[in-house]
Write a protein that holds these residues in place. Structure first.
Motif, short mmCIF file in Angstrom:
data_model
loop_
_atom_site.label_atom_id
_atom_site.label_comp_id
_atom_site.label_asym_id
_atom_site.label_seq_id
_atom_site.Cartn_x
_atom_site.Cartn_y
_atom_site.Cartn_z
N ARG A 111 0.85 -1.18 0.00
CA ARG A 111 0.00 0.00 0.00
C ARG A 111 0.90 1.24 0.00
NH1 ARG A 111 -5.27 0.99 0.66
NH2 ARG A 111 -5.86 2.92 1.66
N ALA A 112 0.58 2.20 -0.86
CA ALA A 112 1.38 3.42 -0.95
C ALA A 112 1.24 4.25 0.32
CB ALA A 112 0.95 4.24 -2.15
N THR A 113 2.35 4.62 0.92
CA THR A 113 2.31 5.47 2.11
C THR A 113 2.59 6.93 1.74
OG1 THR A 113 4.63 4.99 2.56
CG2 THR A 113 2.99 3.61 3.66
N ALA A 114 3.23 7.15 0.60
CA ALA A 114 3.57 8.51 0.19
C ALA A 114 2.42 9.20 -0.54
CB ALA A 114 4.81 8.49 -0.70
N GLY A 115 1.34 8.50 -0.79
CA GLY A 115 0.20 9.10 -1.47
C GLY A 115 0.07 8.60 -2.90
#
Length: 136
Positions: free
Chosen positions: A73-77
């Motif tokens: 899952r992308a954490t940086a957006g």
């Protein structure tokens, strides 16, 4: 042509407000033209809402499509944006700018992702901004 990658973000609404309107205003005089890519609408405001929906409902969309929910899952957006600018003495046609933006999406392996392309005309140098959804 000079490319520039912006910091990744979390808000398609915020990106739309920034790229589709004049700075600090609801007007859009600095926008020369827009183009939507892999989206069911040509309206850039609706396209931004569509990309936000896709990003927020990724797991449900995967379930409906029968796709495994694997991957990180992308954490940086999921909002990825970059710009392409030309020198003031260069005046590329709209199609040249659009082709450059679409080719760059391909080089970044984002050609199948949703994206909105916005050309601005408020500076001496012609430029386009590309806002792409990292959730596909």
């Amino acid at each position: 042509m000079v490319p520039h990658v912006a910091a990744r973000g979390h808000s398609f609404k915020g990106a739309g407000q920034y790229y589709l309107h004049d700075k600090g205003a609801d007007t859009s005089e600095r926008v020369a033209w827009t183009h939507t890519h892999n989206l069911p609408t040509e309206d850039p405001e609706k396209a931004m809402r569509w990309m936000a929906y896709t990003a927020q409902n990724a797991n449900r969309i995967k379930d409906q499509a029968g796709v495994a929910k694997c991957g990180r899952r992308a954490t940086a957006g999921s909002v990825y944006s970059f710009s392409l600018a030309w020198a003031p003495d260069q005046q590329p046609e709209k199609q040249t700018m659009l082709d450059a933006a679409l080719n760059t999406l391909g080089l970044l392996q984002l050609e199948e992702h949703e994206a909105v392309i916005v050309a601005h005309q408020e500076t001496d140098h012609p430029h386009v901004h590309v806002i792409a959804n990292l959730v596909n």
